[in-house]
Design a protein around this motif. Structure first.
Motif, PDB file in Angstrom:
ATOM      1  N   ILE A 158      42.319  43.252  26.357  1.00  0.00           N
ATOM      2  CA  ILE A 158      41.640  43.440  27.432  1.00  0.00           C
ATOM      3  C   ILE A 158      43.041  44.797  27.874  1.00  0.00           C
ATOM      4  CG2 ILE A 158      42.713  42.069  29.544  1.00  0.00           C
ATOM      5  CD1 ILE A 158      41.929  40.623  26.362  1.00  0.00           C
ATOM      6  N   LEU A 191      47.678  45.891  35.426  1.00  0.00           N
ATOM      7  CA  LEU A 191      46.539  45.167  36.706  1.00  0.00           C
ATOM      8  C   LEU A 191      47.272  44.402  37.268  1.00  0.00           C
ATOM      9  CD1 LEU A 191      43.677  43.727  34.089  1.00  0.00           C
ATOM     10  CD2 LEU A 191      43.425  45.591  35.699  1.00  0.00           C
ATOM     11  N   TRP A 247      47.132  40.999  37.495  1.00  0.00           N
ATOM     12  CA  TRP A 247      47.238  39.830  36.133  1.00  0.00           C
ATOM     13  C   TRP A 247      48.335  39.001  35.989  1.00  0.00           C
ATOM     14  CZ3 TRP A 247      41.998  40.773  33.284  1.00  0.00           C
ATOM     15  CH2 TRP A 247      41.250  41.315  34.052  1.00  0.00           C
ATOM     16  N   ARG A 260      38.802  48.492  31.514  1.00  0.00           N
ATOM     17  CA  ARG A 260      37.848  47.364  30.929  1.00  0.00           C
ATOM     18  C   ARG A 260      37.808  46.662  29.710  1.00  0.00           C
ATOM     19  NH1 ARG A 260      34.509  50.615  26.499  1.00  0.00           N
ATOM     20  NH2 ARG A 260      36.613  51.603  24.817  1.00  0.00           N
ATOM     21  N   THR A 261      37.594  45.081  30.304  1.00  0.00           N
ATOM     22  CA  THR A 261      37.837  43.822  28.587  1.00  0.00           C
ATOM     23  C   THR A 261      37.178  43.639  28.052  1.00  0.00           C
ATOM     24  OG1 THR A 261      39.023  42.828  30.508  1.00  0.00           O
ATOM     25  CG2 THR A 261      38.369  41.684  28.391  1.00  0.00           C
ATOM     26  N   LEU A 304      41.489  36.809  34.031  1.00  0.00           N
ATOM     27  CA  LEU A 304      41.227  36.423  32.421  1.00  0.00           C
ATOM     28  C   LEU A 304      40.386  36.157  32.397  1.00  0.00           C
ATOM     29  CD1 LEU A 304      39.981  38.257  29.758  1.00  0.00           C
ATOM     30  CD2 LEU A 304      42.981  36.964  29.015  1.00  0.00           C
ATOM     31  N   SER A 330      37.480  45.251  34.299  1.00  0.00           N
ATOM     32  CA  SER A 330      38.498  44.694  34.770  1.00  0.00           C
ATOM     33  C   SER A 330      38.746  44.923  35.792  1.00  0.00           C
ATOM     34  CB  SER A 330      39.308  45.352  34.082  1.00  0.00           C
ATOM     35  OG  SER A 330      40.122  45.393  32.360  1.00  0.00           O
TER      36      SER A 330
END
Length: 327
Positions: A7, A76, A78, A11-12, A40, A34
């Protein structure tokens, strides 16, 4: 079935692996942008939808500091928690590790052709090793030799203070400090960092910006534009920016090698290195790597290799899940 993930800020990558005698073997995989997803868990749910088979183990390498199975990602918006992922996957536990730690686990799964050698050195099989990787951000990790095998460990060394070495780099520090306050190594050794170096040289009168470069910088990924124009010899300013980037990359790789005492080798990963391999094979990287005064003889014995296989972190996450099960 093992679910592994790499991750990053851009990009993931997710993949399913089966555990085999020679190590995990990938059977399926997919890549996601991402920033087009809220987290996620959303990507994992999308990936597993319609794919048969039950996941028994999971491990994800993620760009950011991981503490107690939880990560607030650096590049990110997240927050990822391994306990939530395990619940969603309906498995006993899931593992969350730093992305560079995942890359370090992946080294043992790579073949000789997955590396480009910058410096042969005199490798010590029982010595520590180091890994540095510039991409969306800058990651650093180490591998500690425990007497039987190398054990990867994560760091956040990429966020340490940028250390200029000459007047030009001191000016670069001042230029970046005006807008950013604290200037870390990541601010210069990353995709955005290469763009920042270019802007510093342009604004400081160290080269003229050509109109076609300016136009493409507005429409495309700036780091890719600068690197391509430099390698193709189409822009002197882009060439100077990439040369400075490469020298700084070598300097910080040498710093990390000394801190980890990486007599087992130094590995350069991330998405940028393979794209600028021709420049890295020039003298700039290794000259800066070795330029550490009386420590030069020590560094001369350390092998330096570029990782060419972009699946190293994904393979490493799968290997980590297997090793957790075996332990």
């Amino acid at each position: 079935m093992i679910l592994a993930g790499d991750i990053g800020g851009t990009r993931t990558r997710l993949a399913l692996f089966e555990a085999e005698g020679r190590g995990p073997a990938q059977v399926d995989g997919e890549t996601f942008a991402s920033r087009e997803h809220g987290g996620l868990a959303e990507i994992v749910a999308k990936f597993l939808a319609g794919r048969p088979g039950r996941v028994s183990r999971a491990c994800f390498g993620i760009a950011g500091p991981v503490r107690d199975g939880r990560c607030e990602t650096t590049n990110l918006p997240w927050v990822v928690d391994a306990r939530d992922l395990a619940r969603d996957l309906r498995i006993e536990s899931a593992r969350l590790i730093n992305d560079l730690e995942a890359n370090a686990y992946g080294l043992a799964a790579l073949r000789p052709e997955d590396f480009a050698v910058l410096h042969t050195g005199e490798p010590d099989p029982a010595g520590n090793a180091a890994l540095i990787a510039a991409g969306t951000g800058l990651g650093e990790a180490g591998l500690f030799w425990d007497g039987r095998r190398h054990r990867p460990f994560a760091t956040e060394g990429g966020h340490g203070d940028f250390a200029p070495r000459d007047d030009l780099e001191i000016d670069l520090l001042r230029y970046l400090k005006r807008d950013q306050g604290h200037v870390s190594w990541e601010r210069v050794l990353s995709g955005p960092g290469l763009h920042a170096i270019y802007l510093f040289l342009r604004d400081g009168g160290h080269g003229d910006e050509t109109p076609w470069v300016a136009e493409r910088l507005r429409r495309e990924d700036p780091a890719a534009v600068i690197a391509t124009a430099a390698i193709e010899g189409r822009s002197a300013l882009c060439g100077r920016a990439l040369d400075l980037f490469v020298a700084l990359y070598g300097a910080e790789a040498g710093n990390l090698a000394l801190k980890v005492m990486a007599t087992g080798g130094v590995y350069v990963g991330g998405g940028i290195a393979p794209r600028i391999l021709a420049r890295l094979k020039g003298s700039g990287f290794m000259d800066a790597f070795l330029d550490k005064g009386r420590m030069r003889p020590l560094l001369e014995r350390m092998p330096v290799r570029i990782i060419l296989n972009d699946a190293a972190a994904l393979l490493g996450a799968a290997r980590c899940a297997v090793l957790d099960e075996e332990s």
